[in-house]
Motif scaffolding. Structure first.
Motif, PDB file in Angstrom:
ATOM      1  N   TRP A 134       0.855  -1.180   0.000  1.00 24.28           N
ATOM      2  CA  TRP A 134       0.000   0.000   0.000  1.00 24.28           C
ATOM      3  C   TRP A 134       0.896   1.237   0.000  1.00 24.28           C
ATOM      4  CZ3 TRP A 134      -4.863  -0.294  -1.202  1.00 24.28           C
ATOM      5  CH2 TRP A 134      -5.563  -1.486  -0.955  1.00 24.28           C
ATOM      6  N   HIS A 135       0.569   2.196  -0.862  1.00 20.91           N
ATOM      7  CA  HIS A 135       1.410   3.387  -0.957  1.00 20.91           C
ATOM      8  C   HIS A 135       0.628   4.533  -1.570  1.00 20.91           C
ATOM      9  CE1 HIS A 135       1.846   1.410  -4.887  1.00 20.91           C
ATOM     10  NE2 HIS A 135       2.227   2.582  -5.395  1.00 20.91           N
ATOM     11  N   GLN A 136       1.183   5.723  -1.412  1.00 24.45           N
ATOM     12  CA  GLN A 136       0.716   6.946  -2.055  1.00 24.45           C
ATOM     13  C   GLN A 136       1.948   7.663  -2.603  1.00 24.45           C
ATOM     14  OE1 GLN A 136      -0.892   8.344   1.783  1.00 24.45           O
ATOM     15  NE2 GLN A 136      -2.776   8.882   0.676  1.00 24.45           N
ATOM     16  N   ALA A 137       1.745   8.514  -3.598  1.00 20.00           N
ATOM     17  CA  ALA A 137       2.858   9.310  -4.119  1.00 20.00           C
ATOM     18  C   ALA A 137       2.368  10.713  -4.406  1.00 20.00           C
ATOM     19  CB  ALA A 137       3.434   8.680  -5.383  1.00 20.00           C
ATOM     20  N   ASP A 138       3.070  11.689  -3.846  1.00 20.22           N
ATOM     21  CA  ASP A 138       2.775  13.104  -4.077  1.00 20.22           C
ATOM     22  C   ASP A 138       3.859  13.691  -4.969  1.00 20.22           C
ATOM     23  OD1 ASP A 138       2.308  15.816  -3.985  1.00 20.22           O
ATOM     24  OD2 ASP A 138       2.681  16.031  -1.852  1.00 20.22           O
ATOM     25  N   THR A 139       5.082  13.793  -4.456  1.00 17.87           N
ATOM     26  CA  THR A 139       6.199  14.357  -5.234  1.00 17.87           C
ATOM     27  C   THR A 139       7.062  13.275  -5.874  1.00 17.87           C
ATOM     28  OG1 THR A 139       7.757  14.343  -3.376  1.00 17.87           O
ATOM     29  CG2 THR A 139       6.312  16.271  -3.590  1.00 17.87           C
ATOM     30  N   PRO A 144       2.921  24.194  -7.851  1.00 20.80           N
ATOM     31  CA  PRO A 144       3.121  25.557  -7.341  1.00 20.80           C
ATOM     32  C   PRO A 144       2.885  25.628  -5.839  1.00 20.80           C
ATOM     33  CG  PRO A 144       1.861  25.604  -9.378  1.00 20.80           C
ATOM     34  CD  PRO A 144       1.982  24.163  -9.000  1.00 20.80           C
ATOM     35  N   ASP A 145       3.589  26.555  -5.164  1.00 20.90           N
ATOM     36  CA  ASP A 145       3.532  26.654  -3.708  1.00 20.90           C
ATOM     37  C   ASP A 145       2.119  26.856  -3.181  1.00 20.90           C
ATOM     38  OD1 ASP A 145       6.244  26.320  -3.540  1.00 20.90           O
ATOM     39  OD2 ASP A 145       6.685  28.469  -3.434  1.00 20.90           O
ATOM     40  N   ALA A 146       1.269  27.515  -3.944  1.00 24.56           N
ATOM     41  CA  ALA A 146      -0.084  27.811  -3.469  1.00 24.56           C
ATOM     42  C   ALA A 146      -0.952  26.566  -3.369  1.00 24.56           C
ATOM     43  CB  ALA A 146      -0.752  28.823  -4.394  1.00 24.56           C
ATOM     44  N   GLU A 147      -0.498  25.463  -3.963  1.00 23.64           N
ATOM     45  CA  GLU A 147      -1.282  24.227  -3.950  1.00 23.64           C
ATOM     46  C   GLU A 147      -0.606  23.247  -2.998  1.00 23.64           C
ATOM     47  OE1 GLU A 147      -2.686  23.132  -7.979  1.00 23.64           O
ATOM     48  OE2 GLU A 147      -1.551  24.895  -8.598  1.00 23.64           O
ATOM     49  N   GLU A 148      -1.345  22.802  -1.978  1.00 24.25           N
ATOM     50  CA  GLU A 148      -0.755  22.037  -0.878  1.00 24.25           C
ATOM     51  C   GLU A 148      -0.043  20.783  -1.363  1.00 24.25           C
ATOM     52  OE1 GLU A 148      -2.143  19.969   3.362  1.00 24.25           O
ATOM     53  OE2 GLU A 148      -3.582  20.978   2.068  1.00 24.25           O
ATOM     54  N   PHE A 149      -0.725  19.967  -2.111  1.00 27.02           N
ATOM     55  CA  PHE A 149      -0.068  18.848  -2.777  1.00 27.02           C
ATOM     56  C   PHE A 149      -0.953  18.404  -3.917  1.00 27.02           C
ATOM     57  CE2 PHE A 149      -2.566  15.130  -1.609  1.00 27.02           C
ATOM     58  CZ  PHE A 149      -3.215  15.512  -0.446  1.00 27.02           C
ATOM     59  N   GLY A 150      -0.352  17.770  -4.896  1.00 27.32           N
ATOM     60  CA  GLY A 150      -1.132  17.418  -6.068  1.00 27.32           C
ATOM     61  C   GLY A 150      -0.961  15.994  -6.529  1.00 27.32           C
ATOM     62  N   GLY A 151       0.286  15.497  -6.539  1.00 31.53           N
ATOM     63  CA  GLY A 151       0.524  14.185  -7.118  1.00 31.53           C
ATOM     64  C   GLY A 151       0.342  14.231  -8.627  1.00 31.53           C
ATOM     65  N   PRO A 176     -10.850   3.587  -1.558  1.00 30.95           N
ATOM     66  CA  PRO A 176     -11.506   4.802  -2.051  1.00 30.95           C
ATOM     67  C   PRO A 176     -11.502   5.932  -1.022  1.00 30.95           C
ATOM     68  CG  PRO A 176     -12.824   2.857  -2.543  1.00 30.95           C
ATOM     69  CD  PRO A 176     -11.723   2.412  -1.625  1.00 30.95           C
ATOM     70  N   GLY A 177     -11.321   7.153  -1.532  1.00 27.73           N
ATOM     71  CA  GLY A 177     -11.426   8.346  -0.710  1.00 27.73           C
ATOM     72  C   GLY A 177     -10.200   8.704   0.091  1.00 27.73           C
ATOM     73  N   THR A 178      -9.092   7.998  -0.108  1.00 28.69           N
ATOM     74  CA  THR A 178      -7.882   8.243   0.691  1.00 28.69           C
ATOM     75  C   THR A 178      -6.926   9.217   0.008  1.00 28.69           C
ATOM     76  OG1 THR A 178      -6.910   6.247  -0.291  1.00 28.69           O
ATOM     77  CG2 THR A 178      -7.953   6.012   1.868  1.00 28.69           C
ATOM     78  N   HIS A 179      -7.313   9.819  -1.099  1.00 29.57           N
ATOM     79  CA  HIS A 179      -6.397  10.633  -1.894  1.00 29.57           C
ATOM     80  C   HIS A 179      -6.218  12.047  -1.369  1.00 29.57           C
ATOM     81  CE1 HIS A 179     -10.475  11.206  -3.260  1.00 29.57           C
ATOM     82  NE2 HIS A 179     -10.144  12.301  -3.923  1.00 29.57           N
ATOM     83  N   GLN A 180      -7.009  12.457  -0.397  1.00 28.87           N
ATOM     84  CA  GLN A 180      -6.924  13.832   0.096  1.00 28.87           C
ATOM     85  C   GLN A 180      -6.040  13.982   1.332  1.00 28.87           C
ATOM     86  OE1 GLN A 180      -9.579  16.528  -0.712  1.00 28.87           O
ATOM     87  NE2 GLN A 180     -10.611  15.391  -2.314  1.00 28.87           N
ATOM     88  N   SER A 206      -2.419   9.684  -7.901  1.00 30.22           N
ATOM     89  CA  SER A 206      -1.314   8.941  -7.295  1.00 30.22           C
ATOM     90  C   SER A 206      -1.329   9.040  -5.771  1.00 30.22           C
ATOM     91  CB  SER A 206       0.029   9.449  -7.827  1.00 30.22           C
ATOM     92  OG  SER A 206       0.221  10.821  -7.499  1.00 30.22           O
ATOM     93  N   THR A 207      -2.058  10.034  -5.238  1.00 26.84           N
ATOM     94  CA  THR A 207      -2.165  10.165  -3.777  1.00 26.84           C
ATOM     95  C   THR A 207      -3.237   9.236  -3.204  1.00 26.84           C
ATOM     96  OG1 THR A 207      -3.662  12.050  -4.100  1.00 26.84           O
ATOM     97  CG2 THR A 207      -1.329  12.538  -3.714  1.00 26.84           C
ATOM     98  N   LEU A 208      -3.961   8.531  -4.059  1.00 29.79           N
ATOM     99  CA  LEU A 208      -4.915   7.526  -3.597  1.00 29.79           C
ATOM    100  C   LEU A 208      -4.154   6.318  -3.066  1.00 29.79           C
ATOM    101  CD1 LEU A 208      -7.974   6.621  -3.569  1.00 29.79           C
ATOM    102  CD2 LEU A 208      -7.462   5.484  -5.752  1.00 29.79           C
ATOM    103  N   MET A 209      -4.563   5.798  -1.920  1.00 30.80           N
ATOM    104  CA  MET A 209      -3.927   4.604  -1.381  1.00 30.80           C
ATOM    105  C   MET A 209      -4.156   3.440  -2.350  1.00 30.80           C
ATOM    106  SD  MET A 209      -2.208   3.874   1.414  1.00 30.80           S
ATOM    107  CE  MET A 209      -2.849   5.103   2.568  1.00 30.80           C
ATOM    108  N   HIS A 210      -3.056   2.896  -2.878  1.00 28.99           N
ATOM    109  CA  HIS A 210      -3.197   1.804  -3.834  1.00 28.99           C
ATOM    110  C   HIS A 210      -2.106   0.761  -3.620  1.00 28.99           C
ATOM    111  CE1 HIS A 210      -0.638   4.852  -5.801  1.00 28.99           C
ATOM    112  NE2 HIS A 210      -0.160   3.915  -6.603  1.00 28.99           N
ATOM    113  N   ALA A 211      -2.392  -0.435  -4.091  1.00 27.71           N
ATOM    114  CA  ALA A 211      -1.501  -1.582  -3.916  1.00 27.71           C
ATOM    115  C   ALA A 211      -1.827  -2.573  -5.028  1.00 27.71           C
ATOM    116  CB  ALA A 211      -1.710  -2.217  -2.538  1.00 27.71           C
ATOM    117  N   SER A 212      -1.212  -3.738  -4.987  1.00 27.92           N
ATOM    118  CA  SER A 212      -1.622  -4.817  -5.883  1.00 27.92           C
ATOM    119  C   SER A 212      -1.482  -6.140  -5.156  1.00 27.92           C
ATOM    120  CB  SER A 212      -0.792  -4.837  -7.170  1.00 27.92           C
ATOM    121  OG  SER A 212       0.539  -5.249  -6.902  1.00 27.92           O
ATOM    122  N   LEU A 213      -2.257  -7.104  -5.607  1.00 28.16           N
ATOM    123  CA  LEU A 213      -2.210  -8.446  -5.052  1.00 28.16           C
ATOM    124  C   LEU A 213      -1.043  -9.223  -5.653  1.00 28.16           C
ATOM    125  CD1 LEU A 213      -6.028  -9.237  -5.209  1.00 28.16           C
ATOM    126  CD2 LEU A 213      -4.672  -8.965  -3.118  1.00 28.16           C
TER     127      LEU A 213
END
Length: 304
Positions: free
Chosen positions: A109-114, A127-134, A156-160, A225-232
């Motif tokens: 399970w992982h997320q990626a922002d930068t 841009p600095d004005a945006e907290e994070f985007g991925g 679902p719903g873990t991307h924020q 990419s900020t959504l919690m995702h994994a694979s089996l």
């Protein structure tokens, strides 16, 4: 994507699966293209990528030398949906193959922002004005992707909310591959343990909410990419490998590979001398980003 689809996407963090190719069309194309891709003589990372061996870095950015993949990243079935999320001006900044062979472990399970998760260096910066985007990732199944072959899973719903700190460093150990069982499932992260990045070391993802993304060849899924995702894991019930191809998109205002001229991760290192982001939609007014207008063999990229 219509208004209801966008609303659902913003709530869940993903959209699809949706069709990009017919099943038989995808199978025929992949039989042909897999042989062509064995030739790395024109690859952007060339011998460097080949030297990375079986590490994931060897699978980066083959759209920069493959005509098929160059056309794939700009297909309207993909770009039209991506622009409805990101706006009219969009870059494809990276592509990756994700093969999974019989017996291979699942992915943590992982997320990626930068995308600093392996190297410690941000690879995309909003841009600095945006907290994070991925990034918006479009993961296309080139083969069958199901619970036997190791399909994607989402929470679902873990991307924020980011549950990981990408400024920490993971420690690469190839001996970890196919060796760790986590909560009853064999998972890893290409020689890393993604849990090293957890903000709260005692936190665990709520796998009871996980959904499996079963896809036929030629179908795709679009997700943050900020959504919690994994694979089996691939359980070996079939001898067919599972192959996904991920194309990653950002608005042109995002800086790609700021302050670096190489990628160092997964036990490998490649120079960015031949790298360029691809403008798949709109226009680019960001002078920071180097743009590739054609593949290394001269095949032009399409901007929609």
């Amino acid at each position: 994507m219509n208004r209801e689809e966008l609303k659902d996407f913003h709530q869940r963090g993903y959209f699809g699966p949706f069709k990009v190719y017919e099943i038989d069309e995808m199978r025929a194309m992949w039989r042909r293209e897999r042989l062509r891709l064995m030739d790395r003589s024109n690859a952007a990372y060339g011998d460097e990528g080949a030297a990375a061996g079986n590490t994931n870095i060897a699978n980066y950015d083959r759209h920069l030398d493959s005509e098929f993949l160059a056309d794939h990243i700009s297909r309207p079935e993909i770009v039209d949906r991506v622009t409805s999320v990101l706006g009219p001006d969009v870059l494809c900044w990276r592509t990756e193959f994700f093969p999974k062979y019989p017996g291979d472990e699942g992915t943590d399970w992982h997320q990626a922002d930068t995308f600093a998760n392996a190297s410690g260096k941000p690879q995309i910066v909003w841009p600095d004005a945006e907290e994070f985007g991925g990034t918006v990732t479009v993961w296309t199944a080139f083969t069958e992707a199901n619970e036997d072959t190791g399909c994607l899973q989402f929470i679902p719903g873990t991307h924020q909310t980011m549950f990981y700190d990408e400024t920490k460093r993971m420690h690469y150990d190839p001996n970890q591959i196919n060796s760790a069982e986590k909560d009853g499932v064999r998972r890893g992260f290409f020689g890393y343990d993604y849990r090293e990045l957890q903000i709260d070391p005692d936190w665990k993802p709520d796998e009871s909410k996980a959904v499996s993304m079963v896809m036929r060849p030629g179908e795709a899924i679009l997700f943050w990419s900020t959504l919690m995702h994994a694979s089996l894991p691939h359980n070996g019930k079939t001898d067919e490998m599972r192959l996904g191809f991920a194309s990653r998109y950002v608005p042109t205002r995002v800086n790609v590979y700021p302050g670096t001229d190489e990628i160092e991760e997964y036990g490998g290192r490649v120079s960015l001398d031949k790298y360029g982001a691809v403008l798949v939609a709109g226009r680019n007014d960001n002078p920071h980003n180097r743009i590739a207008v054609s593949t290394t063999t001269g095949h032009p990229f399409t901007t929609r």
